[in-house]
Design a protein around this motif. Structure first.
Motif, mmCIF file in Angstrom:
data_model
loop_
_atom_site.group_PDB
_atom_site.id
_atom_site.type_symbol
_atom_site.label_atom_id
_atom_site.label_comp_id
_atom_site.label_asym_id
_atom_site.label_seq_id
_atom_site.Cartn_x
_atom_site.Cartn_y
_atom_site.Cartn_z
ATOM 1 N N UNK A 104 26.393 35.770 41.082
ATOM 2 C CA UNK A 104 27.171 36.730 40.311
ATOM 3 C C UNK A 104 28.137 35.978 39.397
ATOM 4 N N UNK A 105 28.652 36.660 38.350
ATOM 5 C CA UNK A 105 29.611 35.998 37.460
ATOM 6 C C UNK A 105 30.981 35.854 38.107
ATOM 7 N N UNK A 106 31.738 34.916 37.596
ATOM 8 C CA UNK A 106 33.111 34.733 38.057
ATOM 9 C C UNK A 106 33.932 35.966 37.705
ATOM 10 N N UNK A 107 34.652 36.500 38.681
ATOM 11 C CA UNK A 107 35.487 37.666 38.452
ATOM 12 C C UNK A 107 34.785 38.984 38.675
ATOM 13 N N UNK A 108 33.576 38.966 39.246
ATOM 14 C CA UNK A 108 32.826 40.201 39.486
ATOM 15 C C UNK A 108 33.476 41.064 40.557
ATOM 16 N N UNK A 109 34.329 40.460 41.383
ATOM 17 C CA UNK A 109 34.979 41.203 42.471
ATOM 18 C C UNK A 109 36.359 40.623 42.734
ATOM 19 N N UNK A 110 37.174 41.413 43.414
ATOM 20 C CA UNK A 110 38.535 40.986 43.766
ATOM 21 C C UNK A 110 38.759 40.953 45.270
ATOM 22 N N UNK A 111 37.864 41.616 46.011
ATOM 23 C CA UNK A 111 38.012 41.703 47.462
ATOM 24 C C UNK A 111 36.645 42.056 48.048
ATOM 25 N N UNK A 112 36.602 42.254 49.371
ATOM 26 C CA UNK A 112 35.325 42.507 50.026
ATOM 27 C C UNK A 112 34.660 43.808 49.561
ATOM 28 N N UNK A 113 35.368 44.938 49.463
ATOM 29 C CA UNK A 113 34.704 46.161 48.999
ATOM 30 C C UNK A 113 34.129 46.028 47.585
ATOM 31 N N UNK A 114 34.885 45.435 46.683
ATOM 32 C CA UNK A 114 34.368 45.281 45.323
ATOM 33 C C UNK A 114 33.249 44.250 45.272
ATOM 34 N N UNK A 115 33.233 43.324 46.223
ATOM 35 C CA UNK A 115 32.134 42.355 46.297
ATOM 36 C C UNK A 115 30.825 43.060 46.627
ATOM 37 N N UNK A 116 30.853 43.931 47.626
ATOM 38 C CA UNK A 116 29.637 44.661 47.989
ATOM 39 C C UNK A 116 29.196 45.580 46.846
ATOM 40 N N UNK A 164 33.308 34.091 58.228
ATOM 41 C CA UNK A 164 32.489 34.204 59.443
ATOM 42 C C UNK A 164 31.011 33.946 59.179
ATOM 43 N N UNK A 165 30.534 34.329 57.986
ATOM 44 C CA UNK A 165 29.130 34.108 57.643
ATOM 45 C C UNK A 165 28.927 32.788 56.882
ATOM 46 N N UNK A 166 29.983 32.003 56.797
ATOM 47 C CA UNK A 166 29.956 30.731 56.069
ATOM 48 C C UNK A 166 29.641 30.928 54.585
ATOM 49 N N UNK A 167 30.078 32.079 54.047
ATOM 50 C CA UNK A 167 29.945 32.338 52.614
ATOM 51 C C UNK A 167 31.129 31.697 51.887
ATOM 52 N N UNK A 168 30.896 31.192 50.693
ATOM 53 C CA UNK A 168 32.021 30.841 49.837
ATOM 54 C C UNK A 168 32.713 32.137 49.428
ATOM 55 N N UNK A 169 34.022 32.128 49.392
ATOM 56 C CA UNK A 169 34.797 33.347 49.134
ATOM 57 C C UNK A 169 34.959 33.601 47.638
ATOM 58 N N UNK A 170 33.837 33.680 46.938
ATOM 59 C CA UNK A 170 33.808 33.877 45.489
ATOM 60 C C UNK A 170 34.483 35.164 45.046
ATOM 61 N N UNK A 171 34.581 36.123 45.960
ATOM 62 C CA UNK A 171 35.115 37.457 45.659
ATOM 63 C C UNK A 171 36.615 37.549 45.875
ATOM 64 N N UNK A 172 37.212 36.531 46.444
ATOM 65 C CA UNK A 172 38.645 36.542 46.735
ATOM 66 C C UNK A 172 39.428 36.109 45.505
ATOM 67 N N UNK A 173 40.442 36.870 45.159
ATOM 68 C CA UNK A 173 41.224 36.578 43.959
ATOM 69 C C UNK A 173 41.811 35.172 43.999
ATOM 70 N N UNK A 174 42.176 34.721 45.179
ATOM 71 C CA UNK A 174 42.754 33.384 45.313
ATOM 72 C C UNK A 174 41.742 32.267 45.299
ATOM 73 N N UNK A 175 40.450 32.620 45.262
ATOM 74 C CA UNK A 175 39.387 31.615 45.264
ATOM 75 C C UNK A 175 38.535 31.682 43.999
#
Length: 273
Positions: free
Chosen positions: A128-140, A56-67
């Motif tokens: 941020x580094x690759x793998x810093x998060x797995x989902x939205x809560x861990x991204x924040x 929705x914010x046009x962010x790349x989904x760097x925090x998504x495990x599948x991305x």
């Protein structure tokens, strides 16, 4: 895709530029002034654009495990765009780079981790580094407190593990960034080093009439700088040295665009380990 006027079919470098949240490729190009720099050096610049339907914010989904993995999700799309440009234009395969701001910086770290065979070096600005998060809560949580990334093996498919290598990186962050904690820049440096023993050398400087900064050079045994870490004093979440005509820019900072181009052109792709 920006094609410089000096391109006449000769093999030239390519830089893939990944915008931040709420930004568009055009806005990012204006803010970074990357096209003017590319015109000077005759470099192709590709600007993939995230869609609001994907985020929705046009962010790349760097925090998504599948991305975050090779040949999956957004990394496969960005790599596909890179290879499409390489098919359609004469590109020096040893000089293909990826850089980004914020979410785009985190996505650039993902691309360097997942495709060390494709990209010769990366630029991570306020990311941020690759793998810093797995989902939205861990991204924040990672954005606020910092997140540790994983090594390249975790991001790549089993068939690609032999391609792992230290991917040279130039990293920028403001020490007053309240959107992405600057400790994430340290984590990007650690991740980029891939466990190699590098010697740190710290320099200080100041932009005339602008902000002060520290520049840490991480050199290998031959004295070659493999990673540069720029920490800008008093700066927030913005592209340094950018144009106020674009969003998220800090014109009084060092010239991140020029420094990235210099670093990239100093680092053609080395043979895979």
């Amino acid at each position: 895709l920006y094609v410089p006027s000096g391109y006449h079919g000769q093999a030239v470098p390519l830089i893939v530029m990944l915008h931040g949240c709420t930004q568009s490729p055009d806005d990012f190009a204006v803010g970074t002034q990357m096209n003017a720099a590319a015109e000077k050096h005759t470099i192709l610049i590709a600007y993939p654009g995230q869609t609001s339907s994907a985020n929705m914010q046009k962010c790349w989904n760097w925090f998504s495990e599948g991305d975050q993995q090779r040949d999956r999700g957004e990394p496969s799309l960005i790599a596909g765009i890179t290879r499409e440009v390489m098919r359609d234009f004469e590109v020096d395969e040893r000089r293909v780079y990826v850089a980004g701001l914020s979410a785009g910086g985190a996505a650039a770290a993902v691309m360097g981790n997942a495709y060390p065979d494709l990209y010769a070096a990366i630029g991570v600005h306020s990311g941020l580094p690759c793998g810093a998060a797995r989902d939205m809560p861990s991204a924040f949580a990672a954005m606020q407190r910092g997140g540790k990334g994983f090594t390249h093996e975790a991001a790549m498919s089993p068939q690609s593990e032999t391609l792992g290598r230290l991917v040279p990186a130039i990293v920028f962050h403001g020490d007053r960034d309240t959107t992405v904690n600057p400790v994430n820049a340290d984590a990007v440096v650690v991740q980029s080093a891939q466990g190699e023993a590098l010697r740190a050398q710290v320099e200080s400087g100041q932009v005339p009439g602008g902000l002060a900064y520290s520049r840490t050079l991480h050199n290998d045994a031959t004295g070659t700088t493999m990673i540069e870490h720029w920490l800008v004093k008093g700066a927030g979440h913005a592209w340094f040295g950018g144009s106020p005509s674009g969003s998220y820019t800090e014109p009084s900072g060092p010239d991140a665009t020029g420094e990235m181009l210099r670093f990239f052109l100093e680092h053609p792709h080395r043979a895979s380990a």
